[in-house]
Design a protein around this motif. Sequence first.
Motif, PDB file in Angstrom:
ATOM      1  N   ALA A   1       0.400  17.567   5.407  1.00 49.00           N
ATOM      2  CA  ALA A   1       0.076  18.260   4.046  1.00 49.00           C
ATOM      3  C   ALA A   1      -0.625  17.688   3.040  1.00 49.00           C
ATOM      4  CB  ALA A   1       1.282  18.723   3.636  1.00 49.00           C
ATOM      5  N   ALA A   2      -0.257  16.331   3.022  1.00 47.59           N
ATOM      6  CA  ALA A   2      -0.782  15.205   1.917  1.00 47.59           C
ATOM      7  C   ALA A   2      -2.440  15.029   2.014  1.00 47.59           C
ATOM      8  CB  ALA A   2      -0.205  14.159   1.980  1.00 47.59           C
ATOM      9  N   PRO A   3      -2.982  14.769   1.054  1.00 46.80           N
ATOM     10  CA  PRO A   3      -4.407  14.323   1.263  1.00 46.80           C
ATOM     11  C   PRO A   3      -4.616  13.037   2.183  1.00 46.80           C
ATOM     12  CG  PRO A   3      -3.716  14.449  -1.024  1.00 46.80           C
ATOM     13  CD  PRO A   3      -2.454  14.416  -0.424  1.00 46.80           C
ATOM     14  N   GLU A   4      -5.680  12.591   2.410  1.00 45.86           N
ATOM     15  CA  GLU A   4      -5.747  11.584   3.256  1.00 45.86           C
ATOM     16  C   GLU A   4      -5.208  10.046   2.757  1.00 45.86           C
ATOM     17  OE1 GLU A   4      -9.880   9.772   1.541  1.00 45.86           O
ATOM     18  OE2 GLU A   4     -10.087  10.815   3.406  1.00 45.86           O
ATOM     19  N   SER A   5      -4.571   9.266   3.557  1.00 47.07           N
ATOM     20  CA  SER A   5      -4.002   8.142   3.307  1.00 47.07           C
ATOM     21  C   SER A   5      -4.671   7.014   3.700  1.00 47.07           C
ATOM     22  CB  SER A   5      -2.524   8.203   3.577  1.00 47.07           C
ATOM     23  OG  SER A   5      -2.550   8.208   5.085  1.00 47.07           O
ATOM     24  N   LYS A   6      -4.367   5.684   2.756  1.00 53.25           N
ATOM     25  CA  LYS A   6      -5.063   4.571   3.370  1.00 53.25           C
ATOM     26  C   LYS A   6      -4.238   3.532   3.629  1.00 53.25           C
ATOM     27  CE  LYS A   6      -8.906   5.451   0.171  1.00 53.25           C
ATOM     28  NZ  LYS A   6      -9.934   5.794   1.193  1.00 53.25           N
ATOM     29  N   ILE A   7      -4.438   2.589   4.729  1.00 53.63           N
ATOM     30  CA  ILE A   7      -3.471   1.700   4.928  1.00 53.63           C
ATOM     31  C   ILE A   7      -4.029   0.358   5.125  1.00 53.63           C
ATOM     32  CG2 ILE A   7      -3.724   2.076   7.703  1.00 53.63           C
ATOM     33  CD1 ILE A   7      -0.795   1.328   8.055  1.00 53.63           C
ATOM     34  N   VAL A   8      -3.521  -0.579   4.543  1.00 51.94           N
ATOM     35  CA  VAL A   8      -4.274  -1.922   4.576  1.00 51.94           C
ATOM     36  C   VAL A   8      -4.101  -2.499   5.979  1.00 51.94           C
ATOM     37  CG1 VAL A   8      -4.257  -4.556   3.706  1.00 51.94           C
ATOM     38  CG2 VAL A   8      -3.892  -2.451   2.057  1.00 51.94           C
ATOM     39  N   VAL A   9      -5.581  -2.956   6.580  1.00 59.44           N
ATOM     40  CA  VAL A   9      -5.437  -3.742   7.957  1.00 59.44           C
ATOM     41  C   VAL A   9      -6.047  -5.082   7.622  1.00 59.44           C
ATOM     42  CG1 VAL A   9      -5.538  -1.561   9.111  1.00 59.44           C
ATOM     43  CG2 VAL A   9      -7.736  -2.324   8.383  1.00 59.44           C
ATOM     44  N   ASP A  10      -6.206  -5.660   8.468  1.00 60.14           N
ATOM     45  CA  ASP A  10      -6.934  -7.111   8.364  1.00 60.14           C
ATOM     46  C   ASP A  10      -8.322  -7.074   7.709  1.00 60.14           C
ATOM     47  OD1 ASP A  10      -7.195  -9.775   8.806  1.00 60.14           O
ATOM     48  OD2 ASP A  10      -7.815  -9.685  10.770  1.00 60.14           O
ATOM     49  N   GLY A  11      -8.075  -7.512   6.658  1.00 61.46           N
ATOM     50  CA  GLY A  11      -9.271  -7.759   5.583  1.00 61.46           C
ATOM     51  C   GLY A  11     -10.034  -6.527   4.996  1.00 61.46           C
ATOM     52  N   ALA A  12      -9.362  -5.160   5.316  1.00 58.19           N
ATOM     53  CA  ALA A  12     -10.048  -3.987   5.123  1.00 58.19           C
ATOM     54  C   ALA A  12      -8.822  -3.102   4.675  1.00 58.19           C
ATOM     55  CB  ALA A  12     -10.878  -3.617   6.063  1.00 58.19           C
ATOM     56  N   GLN A  13      -9.268  -1.655   4.752  1.00 58.30           N
ATOM     57  CA  GLN A  13      -8.339  -0.621   4.677  1.00 58.30           C
ATOM     58  C   GLN A  13      -8.892   0.562   5.735  1.00 58.30           C
ATOM     59  OE1 GLN A  13      -8.568   0.893   0.772  1.00 58.30           O
ATOM     60  NE2 GLN A  13      -6.682   0.130   0.420  1.00 58.30           N
TER      61      GLN A  13
END
Length: 365
Positions: free
Chosen positions: A66-78
Amino acid sequence: MRWSVLSGGAAMLAAAGLLSACAGGGSTENRVAMAPISFNEIAGWTDDKQDEALAAFRRSCPKLIAAPESKIVVDGAQKTIAPGEWKQICDNAAAVKDGDSRAARRFFEENFRPLVVQPKASITGYFEPELRGSRAPSRLFTVPVYRRPPDLKEQPYYTRAEIEQGALKGKGLEIAWVQDPVALFEVQVQGSGRIHLAEGGMLSLGFDGSNNRPYTAIGGVLADMGVIRRDEITWPAIRDWLKRNPQQGREVMRKNERYIFFKDTRSGAATGSEGVPLTAQRSLAVDVVFTPFGTPIWIDTLRPVAGKPGATEIYRRLMIAQDTGSAIKGAARGDVFFGGGTQASDWAGRMVGGGRAIVLVPNRG
């Protein structure tokens, strides 16, 4: 919502090797070194009961979809994770038979890729305190538990001392009265709790805001006073001193101006910041600047041995990010929810572990 009583040496242990959250959380300026790893390289992976973690993950699914898009930190980026991607993963999770640990393990292996967070992990613990109380005041139950005041805004409100001295008395904000001010302070630190009512039944307390005053970890206050060594600060040690020194202890607690308001969640389970019931030893409080709610995280650390001060044991398991707190800062920082009861209190009060954290990143989309 989680706070921390740790300070001094214990707080430095809890923050060692971590990247701080930047202002304007979620910014692409947040970077952390991470390295890919295969599941068969994760020590203890095949010994875990991933069906327990899957049950916790399913509780997050309605929120994720139900939430908007989420962002997860990965190696050197998102990496951006769209609700549709979460829906596909959650549909796959729903197809796994309850209690089938092998199928649950296969689900995580097929839908996620593991990344080791390079900074050393810092893992602490919290629990849901229980205390005795009543819906009406009496000679036994004299300490009020307040709901959120209707005039509370974003500005600083009354201090802890002012509230405890009666600033809110007579405004009809009391939802219960308890006997032990130290126990109530503990509930405020943990962010939730349960009151065994004298009238019968249970009152479940959930976080409902603060007075917007600065938070001071009283472990540091006691260390500055010279009554507890900084390398020996644990909640059991703090609690013991407060109870042995009630008058001085009240003044020490008032050094922490922040005061927490509660609501009756009418739930039988503690609820995290994600808004879902927490699962003992499967729910993890994280820094959402780096890791969104619902993310599976493998922790490899040490846990205190219950009832044996100073003794530790290997603690490896898959957790689900379902809570957060002001003391939880960094991509490798985690706070294990241990549940309720005496053993959970003992684990949580002494848990300050290193080790490593492995984030499972969705591989769909």
